[in-house]
Design a protein around this motif. Structure first.
Motif, short mmCIF file in Angstrom:
data_model
loop_
_atom_site.label_atom_id
_atom_site.label_comp_id
_atom_site.label_asym_id
_atom_site.label_seq_id
_atom_site.Cartn_x
_atom_site.Cartn_y
_atom_site.Cartn_z
N LEU A 1 0.82 -1.21 0.00
CA LEU A 1 0.00 0.00 0.00
C LEU A 1 0.86 1.26 0.00
CD1 LEU A 1 -2.81 -1.07 2.51
CD2 LEU A 1 -3.08 -0.59 0.07
N GLU A 2 2.04 1.17 0.61
CA GLU A 2 2.93 2.33 0.62
C GLU A 2 3.44 2.66 -0.78
OE1 GLU A 2 5.92 1.20 3.40
OE2 GLU A 2 4.74 1.79 5.17
N LEU A 3 3.47 1.69 -1.68
CA LEU A 3 3.94 1.92 -3.04
C LEU A 3 2.89 2.61 -3.92
CD1 LEU A 3 5.66 -1.51 -3.78
CD2 LEU A 3 6.78 0.63 -3.21
N LEU A 4 1.63 2.44 -3.57
CA LEU A 4 0.55 2.89 -4.47
C LEU A 4 0.48 4.40 -4.66
CD1 LEU A 4 -2.33 0.38 -3.65
CD2 LEU A 4 -0.54 0.25 -5.40
N PRO A 5 0.63 5.25 -3.64
CA PRO A 5 0.63 6.70 -3.90
C PRO A 5 1.71 7.12 -4.89
CG PRO A 5 0.36 6.28 -1.56
CD PRO A 5 0.69 4.95 -2.19
N LEU A 6 2.91 6.49 -4.79
CA LEU A 6 3.97 6.80 -5.75
C LEU A 6 3.59 6.34 -7.16
CD1 LEU A 6 6.82 7.91 -6.19
CD2 LEU A 6 7.72 5.63 -5.63
N PHE A 7 2.93 5.17 -7.25
CA PHE A 7 2.46 4.66 -8.56
C PHE A 7 1.48 5.63 -9.20
CE2 PHE A 7 -0.98 2.29 -10.71
CZ PHE A 7 -0.27 1.88 -11.83
N LEU A 8 0.54 6.11 -8.41
CA LEU A 8 -0.47 7.04 -8.95
C LEU A 8 0.15 8.37 -9.36
CD1 LEU A 8 -3.45 6.40 -6.49
CD2 LEU A 8 -3.13 5.47 -8.78
N LYS A 9 1.13 8.84 -8.55
CA LYS A 9 1.79 10.11 -8.86
C LYS A 9 2.61 9.99 -10.14
CE LYS A 9 4.71 13.69 -6.78
NZ LYS A 9 5.53 14.06 -5.61
N ALA A 10 3.31 8.86 -10.30
CA ALA A 10 4.10 8.63 -11.51
C ALA A 10 3.19 8.55 -12.74
CB ALA A 10 4.92 7.35 -11.36
N TRP A 11 2.07 7.91 -12.58
CA TRP A 11 1.12 7.78 -13.71
C TRP A 11 0.59 9.14 -14.14
CZ3 TRP A 11 -4.08 9.00 -14.17
CH2 TRP A 11 -4.71 8.52 -15.31
N GLU A 12 0.25 9.99 -13.14
CA GLU A 12 -0.28 11.32 -13.44
C GLU A 12 0.74 12.18 -14.17
OE1 GLU A 12 -1.47 12.81 -9.68
OE2 GLU A 12 -3.31 11.61 -9.56
N GLN A 13 2.03 12.07 -13.78
CA GLN A 13 3.07 12.92 -14.36
C GLN A 13 3.61 12.39 -15.69
OE1 GLN A 13 6.10 14.12 -11.62
NE2 GLN A 13 4.64 14.82 -10.06
N SER A 14 3.20 11.19 -16.07
CA SER A 14 3.68 10.63 -17.34
C SER A 14 2.55 10.50 -18.36
CB SER A 14 4.33 9.27 -17.12
OG SER A 14 3.41 8.39 -16.49
N ALA A 15 1.52 11.34 -18.21
CA ALA A 15 0.41 11.41 -19.17
C ALA A 15 -0.24 10.05 -19.41
CB ALA A 15 0.88 12.00 -20.48
N GLY A 16 -0.39 9.26 -18.35
CA GLY A 16 -1.10 7.99 -18.47
C GLY A 16 -0.26 6.82 -18.91
N ALA A 17 1.03 7.01 -19.18
CA ALA A 17 1.88 5.89 -19.59
C ALA A 17 2.48 5.21 -18.36
CB ALA A 17 2.99 6.40 -20.50
N ILE A 18 2.48 3.85 -18.38
CA ILE A 18 3.05 3.08 -17.26
C ILE A 18 4.38 2.49 -17.74
CG2 ILE A 18 2.72 1.11 -15.72
CD1 ILE A 18 -0.28 1.57 -15.92
N ILE A 19 5.46 2.94 -17.07
CA ILE A 19 6.82 2.49 -17.45
C ILE A 19 7.39 1.70 -16.28
CG2 ILE A 19 9.06 3.24 -18.34
CD1 ILE A 19 7.67 5.97 -18.96
N LEU A 20 7.05 0.41 -16.27
CA LEU A 20 7.46 -0.44 -15.16
C LEU A 20 7.75 -1.84 -15.70
CD1 LEU A 20 7.69 -0.06 -12.05
CD2 LEU A 20 5.44 -1.11 -11.85
N PRO A 21 8.96 -2.34 -15.52
CA PRO A 21 9.33 -3.65 -16.11
C PRO A 21 8.47 -4.79 -15.58
CG PRO A 21 11.28 -2.44 -15.41
CD PRO A 21 10.11 -1.70 -14.86
N ASN A 22 8.24 -4.82 -14.28
CA ASN A 22 7.50 -5.93 -13.69
C ASN A 22 6.05 -5.54 -13.40
OD1 ASN A 22 8.40 -4.10 -11.86
ND2 ASN A 22 9.47 -5.57 -10.53
N ILE A 23 5.41 -4.96 -14.43
CA ILE A 23 4.03 -4.49 -14.28
C ILE A 23 3.06 -5.64 -14.03
CG2 ILE A 23 3.67 -4.50 -16.79
CD1 ILE A 23 1.75 -2.19 -16.46
N GLN A 24 3.32 -6.84 -14.63
CA GLN A 24 2.41 -7.98 -14.44
C GLN A 24 2.35 -8.40 -12.97
OE1 GLN A 24 4.66 -8.11 -17.06
NE2 GLN A 24 3.16 -7.77 -18.70
#
Length: 888
Positions: A31-54
């Motif tokens: 859960l501590e990771l999720l705010p950072l995930f949402l912030k990164a998503w917002e600042q990258s115009a909706g693109a998810i750049i994460l190798p282990n996304i699955q």
């Protein structure tokens, strides 16, 4: 990028330590990771750049599934629903449930299917189905802090629905869903609790279930069949159909019907279950309840039910085997044996019977119109479908018996459908046409009769075969009898308004009846003989007086000319002579009809023997003073353009009758009719009066006749009205000299609107000075260039008319302009007789006598401005040794 790198490092650390942590610590670290995930998503115009996304998708989805189950397990429905709302609610700082929901939502929007498979494998499909069931079935309590849909609630709802839509469109998502055993519960709930469910969750639930329906698998169908889902839903809907508003029942029923229709390509099991439990009776009951709804009520769900019923007609195990009797005659290009069925043929008659029954029992405009559109769609899928349906259920045949009870727009749509059988399928439906003809005969509803007759008119205009069909069926005789009756009423009225006179729809019906007779007699001598043998000619000509009836009446009379030119000419010439001064449009229409017939040389003799020349010249006599300036009160209301148009068509008729006809030309010359024409033209009012001595003036400039034409009509030079009218008449005569006037088209065709009421020709027409004088295709400057070339005189008498008008081209107030146009005309006449062939044509025409008698002052006075040019004309003609008595 920096945020995604930071998140990536932290998630790797989470992966490394996760196996050694207790569940509570694992959950906290994730859960501590999720705010950072949402912030990164917002600042990258909706693109998810994460190798282990699955792996992230799997972990977050599992945690959301765990939290959902923890909040609802072992609790009553209302308490569980409230707990879910609190879990997923966004309150100031986003709660754990909301963070999980939004993260799963964003991860489910990626294009990577493996990411979606990881989300599905977490058990989330079953968990969210439980959520949806609770949100749909538990109606919110009306308290001060109730669950009213605010902006945050709507956002949460949309995220939940989109996650479900993305999961359930996958086959794997459907298989996972079946494990929850909630799908059949939700389907049954929509069919039983529609009036008790949460209003804000009706549409989202429908969206989710329709997505599941489109992705059905063999396992899902077996599952729904095993629990009698469709059977129970149909039974529940029967109950709802008696109590709920029609639009609500449509919405609930459309969801169940989706599962029936969408499952058929995979298995027929649900359709069979639906049919065995009176599903079609249910739909018939629901659709009949929709009668009287406004067009927007029940939409799109009413339309959806009708569309699905239409599609179900093609859902059957085997092709229908029917054999019909093709009644002849048929159109030449129709060949039923070569009509090959496609995959979209009707194989199931039961759903079509529902549509047919609704149309027969309902008078609702929207409902009946949609059913007719559905029938048209089925025919468009495969032309064989018309025959499959008509040879089994006979829908169109039966609808014809009741169509007059339907609203007017439905009647129009129905007869267009009947018309398409001929126009699109190239088939002549004799039985249906007999019923349509009976409908016309009974005339129960005039509008329906009118629409039916318009349908038959379109067919008749398609192929000559219908002229024989409708004669042999008795339709032609029926129409002639009806028109005889109407003609007697018109004759009795004689311009007065009687109660029996037709107005509105009934008058329009007379118009279409005349058009139908015109179409039946066109190119059919046999039908024209029938009309004549019925003694209809005296009655048909009565309709000429009304402008609404005139076009079709003239078409009938023109067809009559094929078998009897004399009778046609007698009618037209008689009508022209008996028409009053104000019946301008009647005269124009009669003249245009006459011109069409005079295109045949065989008609010229009949025209002469029926006093056609005298009749047309009498029209010119009746126009005495019509073009004087200023116009008299009686002619001012007509407008000079209309007068010129009438003059043009009158001269056109004379030219057409003279064209390549030596007998008529000799008759016209021998009886002094050119002289009569010159006299009548001279009295129109635009020409001057004879007897005034011209004052000789010096001409500063000298223009040709062609330049006068160009200046009068193609430039802004301010010519007086009288001169413009004179130039027009001289232009007509010039074309007559060359034998081309009947081929010209100076004026635009007048096309009155069918919907306009006929204005009686007895009244003076309104002034039409804005009426366009030139036809768009007439190029004066082009004509002027042609005029300079050598030409051959065809009608020498017309040259004499121009010479007789020459001295009348003088007005004292415009002395210089008058003499200029006179000189231009003499020069033009001189150019006409320039060639030896033209001078030979002029032999015996009396032109020399005309010059001496009409232009005596000018010819005999060497100081007259016209003396020299007239002398040259005289000398050219004299060189041919013509008219020796004149020379003496």
């Amino acid at each position: 990028t920096l945020l995604w790198e930071t998140l990536g490092k932290q998630f790797v650390e989470y992966e490394q330590v996760s196996p050694f942590l207790i569940p509570e610590d694992q959950q906290r670290r994730l859960l501590e990771l999720l705010p950072l995930f949402l912030k990164a998503w917002e600042q990258s115009a909706g693109a998810i750049i994460l190798p282990n996304i699955q792996l992230l998708a799997s972990e977050v989805s599992k945690l959301l599934t765990k939290e959902i189950r923890r909040n609802i397990n072992g609790k009553p429905a209302e308490e569980a629903c409230l707990a879910l709302e609190q879990l997923l609610q966004q309150k100031g700082e986003a709660g754990d449930g909301y963070l999980l929901l939004k993260s799963v939502y964003l991860l489910s929007q990626t294009d990577l299917r493996r990411t979606m498979w990881n989300i599905i494998g977490s058990g989330l499909p079953a968990a969210l189905m439980q959520c949806l069931y609770l949100f749909f079935t538990v109606r919110p309590k009306k308290t001060s802090d109730d669950r009213e849909t605010n902006e945050d609630d709507a956002q949460t709802q949309e995220m939940l629905v989109k996650i479900m839509l993305n999961m359930y469109k996958e086959e794997q998502g459907i298989e996972e869903l079946l494990a929850a055993d909630k799908l059949q519960s939700l389907i049954i709930a929509t069919s039983s609790l529609w009036d008790q469910c949460s209003p804000s969750w009706k549409v989202p639930t429908g969206r989710v279930l329709r997505t599941i329906s489109k992705a059905q698998t063999k396992n899902s169908i077996v599952y729904l069949q095993a629990v009698d889902c469709i059977k129970i839903a149909v039974q529940n809907l029967f109950t709802l159909a008696d109590t709920l508003p029609a639009c609500d029942v449509c919405e609930a029923a459309s969801i169940v019907l989706c599962f029936v229709k969408d499952s058929y390509p995979v298995s027929s099991a649900l359709l069979t279950e639906f049919e065995n439990n009176d599903g079609y009776q249910l739909l018939l009951k629901i659709l009949l309840r929709c009668e009287g709804l406004q067009q927007n009520e029940g939409d799109p769900y009413l339309d959806e039910i009708l569309d699905m019923l239409t599609c179900l007609t093609t859902c059957g195990k085997a092709e229908l085997k029917v054999s019909g009797n093709i009644v002849h005659p048929q159109l030449p290009h129709f060949d039923f044996e070569r009509t090959q069925p496609s995959g979209m043929t009707v194989k199931n008659l039961q759903p079509f019977q529902v549509l047919q029954s609704v149309f027969q029992r309902s008078n609702d405009q929207y409902l009946c119109g949609r059913i007719l559109a559905a029938i048209g769609t089925i025919w468009a899928w495969d032309r064989v479908n018309f025959f499959l349906l008509e040879w089994t259920l006979q829908p169109i045949n039966q609808f014809t018996d009741i169509i007059h009870f339907k609203p007017h727009p439905v009647q129009v749509q129905f007869f267009r459908l009947v018309e398409s059988i001929v126009l699109d399928l190239s088939y002549v439906p004799h039985e249906i046409l007999k019923k349509v003809q009976y409908l016309i005969k009974e005339n129960i509803v005039p509008f329906c009769t009118l629409t039916a007759l318009q349908c038959l008119l379109s067919m008749t205009q398609k192929d000559l075969l219908f002229s024989d069909i409708f004669r042999d069926s008795g339709l032609l005789g029926l129409l002639l009898a009806l028109l005889r009756k109407e003609a007697k009423i018109l004759r009795k009225s004689a311009g007065t308004h009687l109660p029996g006179l037709k107005e509105g729809t009934e008058k329009e019906l007379n118009v279409v009846m005349l058009k139908m007779v015109a179409a039946l007699t066109a190119r059919s001598v046999r039908n024209t003989v029938v009309l004549k043998d019925y003694g209809m000619v005296p009655y048909i000509k009565i309709f000429l007086d009304d402008e609404r009836y005139r076009s079709a009446t003239l078409s009938i009379l023109e067809q009559l000319s094929v078998i009897n030119y004399e009778e046609y000419m007698s009618i037209i010439v008689g009508a022209l002579c008996s028409s009053t001064q104000w019946e301008l449009h009647l005269k124009l229409d009669l003249l245009k009809s006459l011109l069409r017939i005079l295109e045949s040389p065989k008609s010229h003799s009949a025209f002469r023997t029926c006093s056609g020349f005298n009749g047309l010249l009498s029209l010119l006599s009746d126009m005495e003073g019509a073009l004087q300036d200023p116009p008299s009160e009686q002619w001012a209301a007509v407008g000079q353009n209309c007068i010129l148009e009438l003059l043009f068509y009158t001269l056109q008729g004379i030219t057409a009758a003279l064209h390549l006809d030596p007998v008529n030309s000799n008759f016209f010359q021998r009886n002094g009719l050119f002289e009569k024409m010159a006299e009548d033209l001279g009295s129109l009012g635009c020409f001057g009066t004879e007897g005034k001595r011209q004052i000789s003036v010096s001409l500063e400039k000298k223009r040709t006749f062609a330049e006068f034409l160009d200046a009068a009509f193609c430039t802004s030079e301010p010519f007086p009205a009288w001169l413009k009218n004179c130039i027009w008449i001289l232009n007509f005569l010039d074309h007559m000299v060359k034998g081309t006037l009947h081929q010209e088209s100076f004026f635009k065709e007048r096309k009155p609107e069918m919907g306009e009421e006929s204005r009686g020709d007895q009244e003076a027409p309104q002034a039409q000075e804005d009426h366009p004088l030139f036809n768009d295709n007439y190029d004066v400057s082009f004509y002027c260039r042609l005029e300079m070339r050598d030409c051959t005189i065809v009608h020498a008498g017309a040259v004499c008319v121009m010479v007789r008008l020459l001295p009348k081209l003088y007005k004292e107030e415009h002395a210089q302009l008058s003499q200029e146009i006179q000189c231009a005309l003499v020069d033009h006449i001189q150019s006409l007789v320039k060639s030896e062939k033209s001078r030979q044509v002029m032999c015996g025409s009396g032109l020399l006598s005309t010059i001496i008698t009409s232009c005596q002052d000018a010819f005999c006075s060497d100081i007259h401005p016209l003396h020299l040019p007239l002398t040259r004309v005289f000398e050219k003609l004299a060189s041919q040794a013509v008219e020796p008595h004149v020379l003496r």
